[in-house]
Design a protein around this motif. Structure first.
Motif, PDB file in Angstrom:
ATOM      1  N   GLN A 228      17.854  31.434   7.088  1.00  0.00           N
ATOM      2  CA  GLN A 228      18.129  30.486   6.407  1.00  0.00           C
ATOM      3  C   GLN A 228      18.084  30.741   5.018  1.00  0.00           C
ATOM      4  OE1 GLN A 228      15.730  27.276   7.894  1.00  0.00           O
ATOM      5  NE2 GLN A 228      17.698  25.871   8.274  1.00  0.00           N
ATOM      6  N   MET A 229      17.006  31.526   4.772  1.00  0.00           N
ATOM      7  CA  MET A 229      16.539  32.159   3.498  1.00  0.00           C
ATOM      8  C   MET A 229      17.684  33.098   3.015  1.00  0.00           C
ATOM      9  SD  MET A 229      12.335  32.653   2.897  1.00  0.00           S
ATOM     10  CE  MET A 229      12.705  33.709   1.357  1.00  0.00           C
ATOM     11  N   ALA A 230      17.911  34.051   3.838  1.00  0.00           N
ATOM     12  CA  ALA A 230      18.994  35.148   3.649  1.00  0.00           C
ATOM     13  C   ALA A 230      20.489  34.516   3.424  1.00  0.00           C
ATOM     14  CB  ALA A 230      19.223  36.200   4.929  1.00  0.00           C
TER      15      ALA A 230
ATOM     16  N   ALA B 125      18.184  27.389   2.570  1.00  0.00           N
ATOM     17  CA  ALA B 125      16.672  26.915   2.521  1.00  0.00           C
ATOM     18  C   ALA B 125      15.965  27.341   1.402  1.00  0.00           C
ATOM     19  CB  ALA B 125      15.959  27.094   4.095  1.00  0.00           C
ATOM     20  N   ASP B 126      15.205  26.430   1.168  1.00  0.00           N
ATOM     21  CA  ASP B 126      14.239  26.694  -0.109  1.00  0.00           C
ATOM     22  C   ASP B 126      12.936  27.523   0.677  1.00  0.00           C
ATOM     23  OD1 ASP B 126      13.109  26.510  -2.591  1.00  0.00           O
ATOM     24  OD2 ASP B 126      11.905  24.981  -1.538  1.00  0.00           O
ATOM     25  N   GLY B 127      12.533  28.645   0.030  1.00  0.00           N
ATOM     26  CA  GLY B 127      11.439  29.084   0.530  1.00  0.00           C
ATOM     27  C   GLY B 127      10.133  28.402   0.245  1.00  0.00           C
ATOM     28  N   ASP B 128       9.939  27.686  -0.675  1.00  0.00           N
ATOM     29  CA  ASP B 128       8.796  26.952  -0.668  1.00  0.00           C
ATOM     30  C   ASP B 128       8.790  25.738   0.071  1.00  0.00           C
ATOM     31  OD1 ASP B 128       7.960  28.164  -3.010  1.00  0.00           O
ATOM     32  OD2 ASP B 128       9.081  27.206  -4.676  1.00  0.00           O
ATOM     33  N   ALA B 129       9.868  25.047   0.547  1.00  0.00           N
ATOM     34  CA  ALA B 129       9.956  24.377   1.470  1.00  0.00           C
ATOM     35  C   ALA B 129       9.682  24.829   2.942  1.00  0.00           C
ATOM     36  CB  ALA B 129      11.047  23.675   1.567  1.00  0.00           C
TER      37      ALA B 129
ATOM     38  N   LEU C 290      22.984  37.219   2.255  1.00  0.00           N
ATOM     39  CA  LEU C 290      24.067  37.171   3.191  1.00  0.00           C
ATOM     40  C   LEU C 290      24.925  35.947   2.625  1.00  0.00           C
ATOM     41  CD1 LEU C 290      22.519  37.060   6.605  1.00  0.00           C
ATOM     42  CD2 LEU C 290      23.653  39.052   5.561  1.00  0.00           C
ATOM     43  N   PRO C 291      26.323  36.382   2.682  1.00  0.00           N
ATOM     44  CA  PRO C 291      27.220  35.453   1.990  1.00  0.00           C
ATOM     45  C   PRO C 291      27.318  34.125   3.129  1.00  0.00           C
ATOM     46  CG  PRO C 291      28.486  37.177   3.145  1.00  0.00           C
ATOM     47  CD  PRO C 291      27.079  37.570   3.008  1.00  0.00           C
ATOM     48  N   ALA C 292      27.636  32.849   2.630  1.00  0.00           N
ATOM     49  CA  ALA C 292      27.730  31.685   3.333  1.00  0.00           C
ATOM     50  C   ALA C 292      28.772  32.060   4.607  1.00  0.00           C
ATOM     51  CB  ALA C 292      28.140  30.585   2.518  1.00  0.00           C
ATOM     52  N   PRO C 293      28.701  31.569   5.619  1.00  0.00           N
ATOM     53  CA  PRO C 293      29.673  31.844   6.750  1.00  0.00           C
ATOM     54  C   PRO C 293      30.847  30.896   6.484  1.00  0.00           C
ATOM     55  CG  PRO C 293      28.150  30.863   7.721  1.00  0.00           C
ATOM     56  CD  PRO C 293      27.546  31.138   6.222  1.00  0.00           C
ATOM     57  N   PRO C 294      32.190  31.563   7.010  1.00  0.00           N
ATOM     58  CA  PRO C 294      33.347  30.394   6.737  1.00  0.00           C
ATOM     59  C   PRO C 294      33.177  29.344   7.824  1.00  0.00           C
ATOM     60  CG  PRO C 294      33.993  32.536   7.665  1.00  0.00           C
ATOM     61  CD  PRO C 294      32.438  32.692   7.383  1.00  0.00           C
ATOM     62  N   PHE C 295      32.375  29.159   8.529  1.00  0.00           N
ATOM     63  CA  PHE C 295      32.166  28.284   9.517  1.00  0.00           C
ATOM     64  C   PHE C 295      30.932  27.647   9.734  1.00  0.00           C
ATOM     65  CE2 PHE C 295      31.837  32.325  11.215  1.00  0.00           C
ATOM     66  CZ  PHE C 295      30.541  32.358  11.752  1.00  0.00           C
ATOM     67  N   SER C 296      30.560  26.600  10.217  1.00  0.00           N
ATOM     68  CA  SER C 296      29.572  25.793  10.430  1.00  0.00           C
ATOM     69  C   SER C 296      28.738  26.540  11.565  1.00  0.00           C
ATOM     70  CB  SER C 296      29.648  24.292  10.646  1.00  0.00           C
ATOM     71  OG  SER C 296      28.288  23.809  10.961  1.00  0.00           O
ATOM     72  N   LEU C 297      27.296  26.847  10.985  1.00  0.00           N
ATOM     73  CA  LEU C 297      26.367  27.209  12.039  1.00  0.00           C
ATOM     74  C   LEU C 297      25.178  26.168  12.171  1.00  0.00           C
ATOM     75  CD1 LEU C 297      25.556  30.980  10.411  1.00  0.00           C
ATOM     76  CD2 LEU C 297      26.818  30.254  12.423  1.00  0.00           C
ATOM     77  N   PRO C 298      25.310  25.626  13.398  1.00  0.00           N
ATOM     78  CA  PRO C 298      24.520  24.325  13.749  1.00  0.00           C
ATOM     79  C   PRO C 298      23.003  24.702  13.640  1.00  0.00           C
ATOM     80  CG  PRO C 298      26.162  24.755  15.646  1.00  0.00           C
ATOM     81  CD  PRO C 298      26.315  25.881  14.592  1.00  0.00           C
ATOM     82  N   GLY C 299      22.052  23.799  13.072  1.00  0.00           N
ATOM     83  CA  GLY C 299      20.779  24.095  12.740  1.00  0.00           C
ATOM     84  C   GLY C 299      20.526  24.870  11.866  1.00  0.00           C
ATOM     85  N   LEU C 300      21.427  25.435  10.974  1.00  0.00           N
ATOM     86  CA  LEU C 300      21.019  26.375   9.806  1.00  0.00           C
ATOM     87  C   LEU C 300      21.474  25.697   8.625  1.00  0.00           C
ATOM     88  CD1 LEU C 300      22.127  29.874  11.293  1.00  0.00           C
ATOM     89  CD2 LEU C 300      19.901  28.960  10.936  1.00  0.00           C
ATOM     90  N   GLY C 301      21.594  24.532   8.674  1.00  0.00           N
ATOM     91  CA  GLY C 301      21.865  23.739   6.931  1.00  0.00           C
ATOM     92  C   GLY C 301      20.705  24.025   6.413  1.00  0.00           C
ATOM     93  N   THR C 302      20.670  23.133   5.318  1.00  0.00           N
ATOM     94  CA  THR C 302      19.494  23.030   4.200  1.00  0.00           C
ATOM     95  C   THR C 302      18.463  22.271   4.969  1.00  0.00           C
ATOM     96  OG1 THR C 302      20.312  20.850   3.226  1.00  0.00           O
ATOM     97  CG2 THR C 302      20.993  22.841   2.182  1.00  0.00           C
TER      98      THR C 302
END
Length: 133
Positions: A81-83, A87-91, A120-132
């Motif tokens: 998520q950081m890559a 995701a926020d590293g502090d969170a 890493l660039p945002a993937p062009p598709f949804s990755l379940p569980g890797l949202g913010t």
């Protein structure tokens, strides 16, 4: 302890990515805090952490050892998520999914830098569980 695999393939994958994604901050001096120092980056689910450093303005990677100045570790999902910049590293730190040891100021600077410059660039598709978070 497991024998260390050759580092060449890992360097061949990660160094070009790091050099590309961090070219502007490296050129602008935003990585100067890392000069002559090293940070271990450990994925908790994997047995062998790597260390990242900067020497004479060039990024380098090696297997982590006791000589690192700081340690940054997290579960695979948190580090991904950081890559991705999702995701926020502090969170992640306050959720105890990301840990820092040793020179925590150094680890925090690296965490903050990675938050500003996703690897890493945002993937062009949804990755379940890797949202913010």
């Amino acid at each position: 302890m497991l024998p260390r695999p050759p580092l060449g393939p890992i360097r061949a994958l990660l160094l070009p990515l790091l050099n590309q994604r961090l070219a502007a901050p490296l050129r602008d001096g935003e990585l100067d805090f890392l000069e002559g120092r090293s940070v271990s980056i450990a994925v908790r689910e994997l047995p062998l952490p790597i260390k990242l450093g900067l020497s004479e303005g060039r990024l380098w990677l090696d297997w982590a050892d006791a000589s690192v100045d700081a340690r940054l570790s997290g579960d695979a999902r948190a580090l991904l998520q950081m890559a991705l910049g999702s995701a926020d590293g502090d969170a992640l730190f306050f959720q105890r999914r990301l840990a820092m040891e040793g020179d925590t100021e150094l680890a925090m600077e690296l965490k903050s830098l990675l938050g500003r410059y996703p690897l890493l660039p945002a993937p062009p598709f949804s990755l379940p569980g890797l949202g913010t978070v």
